[in-house]
Design a protein around this motif. Sequence first.
Motif: not given
Length: 203
Positions: A140, A142, A73, A133-135, A97, A117-118
């Motif tokens: 990257g 996630v 993650t 996707h949670t930068p 990611h 990928d998101d």
Amino acid sequence: MKRQGIEVSGRYRIERARARSSGCPGEQPVHELESNVWMVGDDRDVVIVDPVDDPVAIIRAIGERQVTAVICTQGHRDQISAAMEVGLGWCAPVLLHPANHSLWEEVHGRRAYWRLDDGQRIAIAGENLRVLHTPSVTPGSVALYIARCGVLFVGGTLSAISSDVWTEFGELPADTRICPGHGDPFLLREAITRLDRAVEISA
């Protein structure tokens, strides 16, 4: 490594294995921290989320099940250091990611991984993990959401997540169970309440 089941729905279950992580194997430890390795699946197949740097203990926790994927993650070395060893042991793809590519190369060089990928969905034991996707702690980072079980795997520290991501999380049911990379699971409503209080204090 301690193993604990936190969700059971028929044969489908989510388990947490807790292990001490201390950076990349073979290097001087940078820190020592208890991390969660999440195992999602049933009695036959399992997906591994965030394999910290104790592959022998992770393999023991997997038991006789088949690993269908290893998901990282975030790109911190303690979350990805055992990924290749666990993945190769079961001929399972390692997913990351691409925004974490440079961090991956620092640990694994040019060894290949599969990209996350998101919006991507990963099937396991009749359920789907949806990639968000949670930068945050890494570019990257996630989160993985299982809608029918009401579970969200968030990896790194929630406080580092941007306001845009919090808005997206806020659209999920308040009783969604948050499974973090460190510490115990909790409900989404508890995290939002803590965030609101922090905003009030800083205002």
